[in-house]
Structure formats: C-alpha cells, structure tokens
Scaffold this active site. Sequence first.
Site, short mmCIF file in Angstrom:
data_model
loop_
_atom_site.label_atom_id
_atom_site.label_comp_id
_atom_site.label_asym_id
_atom_site.label_seq_id
_atom_site.Cartn_x
_atom_site.Cartn_y
_atom_site.Cartn_z
N SER A 293 3.16 -12.09 1.02
CA SER A 293 3.67 -11.65 -0.27
C SER A 293 3.79 -12.83 -1.24
CB SER A 293 4.99 -10.91 -0.07
OG SER A 293 5.33 -10.15 -1.19
N HIS B 204 3.43 -2.41 2.54
CA HIS B 204 3.51 -3.84 2.25
C HIS B 204 4.15 -4.68 3.36
CE1 HIS B 204 3.77 -7.40 -0.35
NE2 HIS B 204 5.01 -7.53 0.06
N ASP C 111 -0.27 -0.34 -0.69
CA ASP C 111 0.49 -1.47 -1.21
C ASP C 111 0.07 -1.71 -2.64
OD1 ASP C 111 1.65 -3.92 -1.78
OD2 ASP C 111 0.78 -4.97 -0.08
#
Length: 265
Positions: free
Chosen positions: A115, A236, A206
């Site tokens: 991320s 995610h 995502d």
Amino acid sequence: MREAIPLTGEPVELADVRDATAGGVPVRVYRPRADGELPAIVHLHGGGWVLGDLDSHDTVCRDLAAGSGCAVVAVDYRLAPEHPFPAALEDSMAAVRAVGELGLDPDRVAVFGDSAGGGMAAVIARELRGAVRHQALVYPVCDARVGATDSYARYGEGNYLTTADMRWFLDHYATGVDPADPRLSPLAAEDLSGAAPATVVLAECDPLRDEGVAYARRLEQAGVEVELREYAGQLHPFVQLAGVIDDGREARAWIAQRLGAALGG
C-alpha cells in the site's frame, strides 16, 4: 490495525529478532539464522502513511525472512499528520542506505512495501538505482490523484479500502503537495529505466488495482523485468490478513521465494 494482528497469522520462530536503528531510524531486524552477513529485505509497512507500526506487520516480516533466507529490516518510519510528506520516505530511504550498519550485506538489498509502503518502495527502487536489487510491491499507491482510475469507480466503496479513505490519508500526509510529485506518485516519474526488477502483487477488488497495473506496465516499457500476479476476488489487505485468507499465505510465500532468488538468500 492492532486489533487485526490476530488475523495476520501465527508468528514464525526465527533465530534472532531485535530492535535497532539504521541511519538514525528505528528498525526491527529479523534474521532466519544468527550468523553470517545476510542479504537485506527492507520492509515498509502500509497504513496510508498514518497507521501501522512494527507490530502490525510482524508476521509478514517473519514469513519473508523464513521464506527467503534473508534478513528483514522493518522500518518504523515517522507517521503523519505529525510528520507530513516527505518524512516517511526520507526515513525509509535512510534505512535502506544504512543496512550495512546492521551487519547485513549492503550489496544485496531489496525493498518490500504494501500500500503506502509499496509506493515508497517503488520510489526508492527508482531513486537508488544500482543499490537496490529487487522491489516487491504489494497493491502499491502509485498515483496520488485519488479517483482517477476505473478501479476507483468499481471498487471505491464497500471493498474495505474506500475512495474516502484514500483522500483522508493523503489529506493527512500530503496536504498541498502536487500529486504529480514523483516522490508521492511513482507513476508520475518520467524515467524508470534502470530501476530494480519488480515483483508486483495486486488484488482484483481494490481501488488501487489499476494504478498498480499501470506502474508495472511503465516499468516493462522502461526495460525493467516485472513479474505481476493479480489475485482474483481479493481485497486490498489480503496479504496482511494471511491468518484467515489462503491467498495471503500463498502470496507471502511466493514473494519470499522471489526475493530470496533475487538476493541469493
């Protein structure tokens, strides 16, 4: 994120785990064996530059160390909003440059990030060309223009990470920063040639999926070797939640194998 730690999996026992500093930055070093000058995987945790710490991603680091045969250096970089852009990136860069201080091999270094950490890993792999041998990017933030892609339209609501979440994170970390700054948006970089070979892991459902695909393609166009794996139906945080998601365990094992092969762990 602390409440979710039990969902991240059982912690694998390693030869040595200890806290230290590298380049003046707090880190935690995971060694699969106690002796020898091991290669180093520098781990940059996710959490939107605002959340996350050494404990939230502990099982990920343990699995990477055990599966790769390399040491893992988890970076406890400064968090926003108290420490806005580019503090997290500066800390992460300093730790990568200083792995030799930890008794690890400075010539065999990779970066791993998920991320927000994945976006920073991509930046570091570009800026430290020649010093980083491999980059593992797990659903990385590659474009700070929140909502700019079709995957935001498809998955920006009701799929764990939301469009509103991403705006909140960026408002805390990078208020007033040009979203085209390549230190914030790796996709905005003009030249990716010479960046380290990449392993890219994405989740289908995502909002960040499309920018991850676009970055992988940009790397390939620049002549960089890329291995991209997208996990159908996943959200995610699935790699983080490997304690309850089988694909998360498989992804961790695959990434660890790729990193070990790249570094000779």
